[in-house]
Design a protein around this motif. Structure first.
Motif, PDB file in Angstrom:
ATOM      1  N   LEU A   1      -7.821   2.207  -3.248  1.00  0.00           N
ATOM      2  CA  LEU A   1      -9.177   2.509  -2.777  1.00  0.00           C
ATOM      3  C   LEU A   1      -9.982   1.213  -2.800  1.00  0.00           C
ATOM      4  N   ILE A   2     -10.373   0.736  -1.627  1.00  0.00           N
ATOM      5  CA  ILE A   2     -11.154  -0.520  -1.566  1.00  0.00           C
ATOM      6  C   ILE A   2     -12.637  -0.175  -1.557  1.00  0.00           C
ATOM      7  N   LEU A   3     -13.349  -0.670  -2.570  1.00  0.00           N
ATOM      8  CA  LEU A   3     -14.776  -0.320  -2.676  1.00  0.00           C
ATOM      9  C   LEU A   3     -15.719  -1.513  -2.503  1.00  0.00           C
ATOM     10  N   THR A   4     -15.197  -2.733  -2.665  1.00  0.00           N
ATOM     11  CA  THR A   4     -16.049  -3.915  -2.447  1.00  0.00           C
ATOM     12  C   THR A   4     -15.320  -4.860  -1.494  1.00  0.00           C
ATOM     13  N   GLU A   5     -16.089  -5.524  -0.638  1.00  0.00           N
ATOM     14  CA  GLU A   5     -15.483  -6.320   0.445  1.00  0.00           C
ATOM     15  C   GLU A   5     -15.185  -7.765   0.017  1.00  0.00           C
ATOM     16  N   TRP A   6     -14.565  -7.959  -1.159  1.00  0.00           N
ATOM     17  CA  TRP A   6     -14.227  -9.315  -1.608  1.00  0.00           C
ATOM     18  C   TRP A   6     -13.230  -9.951  -0.644  1.00  0.00           C
ATOM     19  N   GLU A   7     -13.358 -11.256  -0.448  1.00  0.00           N
ATOM     20  CA  GLU A   7     -12.482 -11.997   0.480  1.00  0.00           C
ATOM     21  C   GLU A   7     -11.009 -11.784   0.160  1.00  0.00           C
ATOM     22  N   GLU A   8     -10.673 -11.790  -1.150  1.00  0.00           N
ATOM     23  CA  GLU A   8      -9.251 -11.691  -1.513  1.00  0.00           C
ATOM     24  C   GLU A   8      -8.612 -10.397  -1.027  1.00  0.00           C
ATOM     25  N   TYR A   9      -9.410  -9.356  -0.854  1.00  0.00           N
ATOM     26  CA  TYR A   9      -8.823  -8.082  -0.410  1.00  0.00           C
ATOM     27  C   TYR A   9      -8.498  -8.110   1.096  1.00  0.00           C
ATOM     28  N   LYS A  10      -9.151  -9.040   1.798  1.00  0.00           N
ATOM     29  CA  LYS A  10      -8.870  -9.157   3.242  1.00  0.00           C
ATOM     30  C   LYS A  10      -7.519  -9.823   3.464  1.00  0.00           C
ATOM     31  N   LYS A  11      -7.043 -10.505   2.388  1.00  0.00           N
ATOM     32  CA  LYS A  11      -5.816 -11.298   2.565  1.00  0.00           C
ATOM     33  C   LYS A  11      -4.600 -10.633   1.922  1.00  0.00           C
ATOM     34  N   ILE A  12      -4.708  -9.388   1.541  1.00  0.00           N
ATOM     35  CA  ILE A  12      -3.578  -8.727   0.864  1.00  0.00           C
ATOM     36  C   ILE A  12      -2.381  -8.635   1.811  1.00  0.00           C
ATOM     37  N   ASP A  13      -1.206  -8.917   1.274  1.00  0.00           N
ATOM     38  CA  ASP A  13       0.032  -8.803   2.054  1.00  0.00           C
ATOM     39  C   ASP A  13       0.477  -7.337   1.969  1.00  0.00           C
TER      40      ASP A  13
ATOM     41  N   TRP B   1      -0.975   5.505   0.225  1.00  0.00           N
ATOM     42  CA  TRP B   1      -2.248   5.594   0.957  1.00  0.00           C
ATOM     43  C   TRP B   1      -3.138   4.381   0.687  1.00  0.00           C
ATOM     44  N   VAL B   2      -3.883   3.983   1.717  1.00  0.00           N
ATOM     45  CA  VAL B   2      -4.996   3.053   1.507  1.00  0.00           C
ATOM     46  C   VAL B   2      -6.271   3.729   2.012  1.00  0.00           C
TER      47      VAL B   2
ATOM     48  N   ASN C   1      -6.571  -5.850   6.909  1.00  0.00           N
ATOM     49  CA  ASN C   1      -6.011  -6.446   8.118  1.00  0.00           C
ATOM     50  C   ASN C   1      -5.180  -5.371   8.813  1.00  0.00           C
ATOM     51  N   GLN C   2      -5.761  -4.816   9.883  1.00  0.00           N
ATOM     52  CA  GLN C   2      -5.144  -3.631  10.501  1.00  0.00           C
ATOM     53  C   GLN C   2      -3.845  -3.943  11.209  1.00  0.00           C
ATOM     54  N   GLU C   3      -3.767  -5.151  11.757  1.00  0.00           N
ATOM     55  CA  GLU C   3      -2.533  -5.523  12.451  1.00  0.00           C
ATOM     56  C   GLU C   3      -1.385  -5.589  11.447  1.00  0.00           C
TER      57      GLU C   3
END
Ligand code: NAD
Ligand code: UGA
Length: 479
Positions: free
Chosen positions: A424-436, A449-450, A458-460
């Motif tokens: 569950l992503i609740l804050t838009e920290w940069e590191e969460y945008k880069k999760i593999d 589930w996410v 990163n939807q792609e």
């Protein structure tokens, strides 16, 4: 003619007082500024030689503190001395919602403001400009004025005089330094032109004159509450539409872009999320609602109340959706919560949507793992349990008595993800945008589930995995 200003005192070394005075000190090297606070610990923290230990995390703040601290900016607990010397006093103390008595749960608790006014009345000397920096109900300046003047009358041989100004702060956390250095406007409300111009002269060291707006006291006080109410309203508006998008197949980012390109609407503050948090939106809306009720404006109060209702509803619908998607029960399921601060780039958790959402998941019996790059385990513990315990040390007692639900803090995302059922992503920290996402998928229990309440994944990348995804304001993808 301007009054001569050499010494500034700011009462309150919090999120506003510290950064604001740091920026004033940087831009006005000829002024001496002291920030004072009742909390000795806070003052010691601001004076910490290790600059990473100052109590407020804001991009760019540490650099300014390093530059001006000990030169023309000082943090002190000697409130009396600081007030005695000051030509201008900024009141920058907290104005929380009242917890008890008349107006409890809505009205602003002005006890800290009142204390400041009494202390200023007692120790100030000569003529002092008193500036309301805190956010307060309309006509608070009248209260301050009465306290200053009535105390003056009792025991003052050298007659003290005061000018009272309203100068609300519009900075947002996470971008405070930029907001202070390049403000959209500086608002100065007051009755005396000389005092208003004196304050304006300080700001004009770095702010263009056309950005300095002068009003009467009451317009200035009300404008601050109104600005926060409008901003909160925009978030509730876009969040309400996010739910419509999820049902209809529309995409909230596309809708926000299409709507926001209309110049009259504008593109800012249209990012959907888990609901607004932060120390002020809810508090200031409640304050406005209370004022409206007080003045008999029931319909106006109801209108603004609906902004708060949508905000609560957004959090509630996220919890319900998670339970529903995880087969109707999350008892003993491992859920990874990413982010605890109320938004990225701050360590502040006040009114963070994470608090209520995590509490409700714990109530459902989930096993929660929490990660946040800036919020400490101790802070999360206090936020989650402060209703039940006074000290963090009591926590063990709480667990022993209350049973099975628990949470774990970890800085290591691999530990957080290992064998978990949902993220569950609740804050838009940069590191969460880069999760593999490929690597993460392998670590998790299936079906995995996410739930992304910030629309940051990163939807792609994730589309190449077998993750089930719910992204706020977008369609659900289930494998
Ligand atoms: P804060 O709680 O971080 O800091 C307030 C400080 O005032 C505390 O350290 C407290 O110890 C101190 N204090 C209280 N009474 C005192 C007294 N009598 N003497 C000396 N110190 C005293 O609060 P904050 O977030 O800085 O907010 C301050 C005000 O600014 C509030 O009215 C808030 O609504 C408004 N505001 C906040 C923000 C924000 O981003 N946090 C932005 C704009 C406006
Ligand atoms: C807000 C205002 O933006 C400031 O102008 C004001 O001075 C301050 O309140 C105050 O009076 O305290 P702040 O609470 O620090 O600042 O942060 P915001 O950026 O406004 O965010 C508030 C909440 O709204 C956060 O939870 C954020 O995630 C959320 N938000 C914001 C959204 O969900 N969508 C958006 O588009 C913008």
């Amino acid at each position: 003619m301007n009054l001569k200003i050499s010494n500034i005192c700011c009462i309150g070394a919090g999120y506003v007082g510290g950064p604001t005075m740091a920026v004033v000190a940087k831009n006005c090297p000829n002024l001496t500024i002291e920030v004072v606070d009742l909390s000795k610990k806070k003052i010691n923290d601001w004076n910490n030689i290790d600059i990473s230990k100052i109590p407020v995390f804001e991009p760019g703040l540490a650099e300014i503190i390093k530059e001006v601290r000990g030169k023309n900016l000082f943090f002190s607990d000697k409130i009396q001395e600081s007030i005695e010397k000051a030509d201008i006093i900024f009141i920058s103390v907290n104005t929380p919602t009242k917890q008890k008595g008349v107006g409890a749960g809505k009205a602003s608790d002005l006890k800290y403001i009142e204390n400041c006014a009494r202390t200023v009345a007692r120790y100030s000397k000569g003529h002092t400009i008193v500036v309301e920096k805190s956010t307060i109900p309309v006509r608070t300046a009248e209260v301050i004025k009465k306290i200053l003047e009535s105390n003056n009358a009792i025991d003052n041989e050298d007659k003290k005089t005061f000018s009272i100004l309203s100068n609300p702060e519009f900075l947002a956390e996470g971008s405070a330094i930029n907001d202070l250095q390049n403000p959209d406007r500086i608002l100065i409300g007051g009755e005396e032109n000389e005092a208003k111009e004196t304050l304006a002269k300080i700001y004009s060291q770095w702010v263009e004159p056309n950005k300095i707006i002068f009003t009467n006291l009451w317009s200035s006080e009300l404008s601050k509450l109104t600005a926060n109410a409008f901003l909160a309203q925009r978030i509730s508006s876009i969040n309400s539409i996010s739910a419509v998008c999820e049902i209809t197949g529309a995409n909230i980012d596309e809708v926000a872009k299409a709507v926001g390109t209309d110049n009259r609407i504008g593109n800012k503050f249209l990012k959907t999320g888990p609901g607004f948090g932060g120390s002020c939106f809810k508090k200031d809306l409640l304050n406005l609602i209370y004022l409206c009720e007080h003045f008999g404006l029931e319909k106006v109060a109801e209108y603004w109340e609906s902004v708060l209702k949508i905000n609560d509803w957004q959090k509630e619908r996220i919890r319900k959706l998670m339970v529903e998607k995880l087969f109707g029960s999350i008892t003993n399921k491992k859920i990874a919560v990413l982010g605890f601060s109320f938004k990225a780039n701050t360590n502040d958790t006040r009114e963070s949507p994470s608090i209520e959402i995590v509490r409700s998941l714990l109530e459902e019996g989930a096993n929660i793992y929490i990660n946040d790059p800036k919020v400490s385990e101790k802070k999360i513990t206090q936020d989650l349990y402060f209703e039940f315990i006074k000290e963090v040390d009591d926590l063990n007692k709480y667990f022993i008595n209350e049973g099975s639900n628990y949470w774990t803090y970890s800085k290591d995302l691999e530990i957080v993800f290992k064998n978990c059922d949902a993220i569950l992503i609740l804050t838009e920290w940069e590191e969460y945008k880069k999760i593999d996402w490929g690597k993460t998928y392998k670590l998790m229990r299936k079906p995995a589930w996410v739930f992304d309440t910030r629309g940051v994944i990163n939807q792609e990348d994730i589309s190449k995995t077998n993750f089930n995804t719910w992204i706020v304001g977008k369609s659900i993808l289930e494998n």
